[in-house]
Design an enzyme around this catalytic site. Structure first.
Site, mmCIF file in Angstrom:
data_model
loop_
_atom_site.group_PDB
_atom_site.id
_atom_site.type_symbol
_atom_site.label_atom_id
_atom_site.label_comp_id
_atom_site.label_asym_id
_atom_site.label_seq_id
_atom_site.Cartn_x
_atom_site.Cartn_y
_atom_site.Cartn_z
ATOM 1 N N ASP A 12 0.757 -1.051 -0.043
ATOM 2 C CA ASP A 12 -0.041 -0.212 0.086
ATOM 3 C C ASP A 12 1.026 1.283 -0.119
ATOM 4 O OD1 ASP A 12 0.836 0.357 2.710
ATOM 5 O OD2 ASP A 12 -1.215 0.070 3.565
ATOM 6 N N GLY A 72 3.217 -4.207 8.092
ATOM 7 C CA GLY A 72 3.028 -5.737 7.673
ATOM 8 C C GLY A 72 1.851 -6.580 8.213
ATOM 9 N N ILE A 73 1.064 -5.769 9.180
ATOM 10 C CA ILE A 73 0.203 -6.678 10.000
ATOM 11 C C ILE A 73 -1.059 -6.740 9.028
ATOM 12 C CG2 ILE A 73 -1.203 -6.802 12.142
ATOM 13 C CD1 ILE A 73 0.944 -5.514 13.469
ATOM 14 N N GLY A 74 -1.615 -5.669 8.481
ATOM 15 C CA GLY A 74 -2.723 -5.703 7.747
ATOM 16 C C GLY A 74 -2.571 -6.764 6.488
ATOM 17 N N MET A 75 -1.566 -6.518 5.897
ATOM 18 C CA MET A 75 -0.986 -7.488 4.867
ATOM 19 C C MET A 75 -1.364 -8.852 5.170
ATOM 20 S SD MET A 75 -0.827 -5.882 2.007
ATOM 21 C CE MET A 75 -0.248 -4.556 0.940
ATOM 22 N N HIS A 102 9.848 -24.308 8.123
ATOM 23 C CA HIS A 102 8.844 -25.117 8.921
ATOM 24 C C HIS A 102 7.460 -24.829 8.444
ATOM 25 C CE1 HIS A 102 11.470 -25.650 12.788
ATOM 26 N NE2 HIS A 102 12.200 -25.834 11.788
HETATM 27 C C1 RB5 Z 1 -1.828 2.758 6.919
HETATM 28 O O1 RB5 Z 1 -1.634 3.702 7.459
HETATM 29 C C2 RB5 Z 1 -1.398 1.620 7.530
HETATM 30 O O2 RB5 Z 1 -2.533 1.425 8.426
HETATM 31 C C3 RB5 Z 1 -1.178 0.199 6.963
HETATM 32 O O3 RB5 Z 1 -0.183 0.320 6.045
HETATM 33 C C4 RB5 Z 1 -0.990 -0.985 7.594
HETATM 34 O O4 RB5 Z 1 -0.015 -0.879 8.415
HETATM 35 C C5 RB5 Z 1 -2.073 -1.814 8.297
HETATM 36 O O5 RB5 Z 1 -1.931 -2.983 8.845
#
Ligand code: RB5
Length: 146
Positions: A12, A72-75, A102
């Protein structure tokens, strides 16, 4: 040497700069690279990018994906909703090697606001060069899938 022949990469807006930096490194490895965007730092949503990268990876068993957002969490949350995807959010080289050995991870997730470009390159290098060990690890993946 890499285990994969091609890499599908996406981010993003918050992962755009790290994506561009990693692409330069990937180009030096003689890999096929598919960049699905984002193509600027203009604000955009990460779930459609995650979906696009995952679909391309599922269509080519010799490919892996790299997904980058701010943390990296949202992705990783979005990618792991897709059957057949094993997305690993890595901040260390140890995690990158272990998740290939693994978990047979097919997507590497990185956070641009968490991991600097040099460390991200080292993580990527290990992710691409480490192979799945199979055996008891395959049994555990089968338990997840089924
Ligand atoms: C964008 O501001 C942010 O929320 C996104 O890149 C990401 O970190 C979400 O998990």
């Amino acid at each position: 040497m890499t285990v994969f022949t091609s890499v599908v990469i996406g981010s993003d807006h918050a992962g755009f700069h790290l994506k561009e930096s990693l692409k330069k490194y990937l180009e030096s490895l003689n890999l096929k690279i598919f960049d699905v965007g984002a193509h600027s730092t203009e604000s955009c949503d990460y779930p459609p990018i995650a979906k696009l990268v995952c679909e391309k990876v599922l269509n080519d068993s010799e490919s892996c994906g790299i997904l980058i957002c701010g943390t990296g969490i949202g992705m990783s949350i979005a990618a792991n909703r897709i059957p057949g995807i094993r997305a690993a959010l890595c901040a260390t080289e140890f995690q990158a090697r272990a998740t290939r050995n693994h978990n047979n991870a097919n997507i590497l997730c990185l956070g641009e606001r968490v991991t600097g470009a040099g460390v991200a390159q080292a993580i990527t290098e290990l992710f691409l060069s480490s192979d799945f060990e199979g055996g008891r690890h395959q049994r555990r993946i089968d338990l997840i899938e089924n």
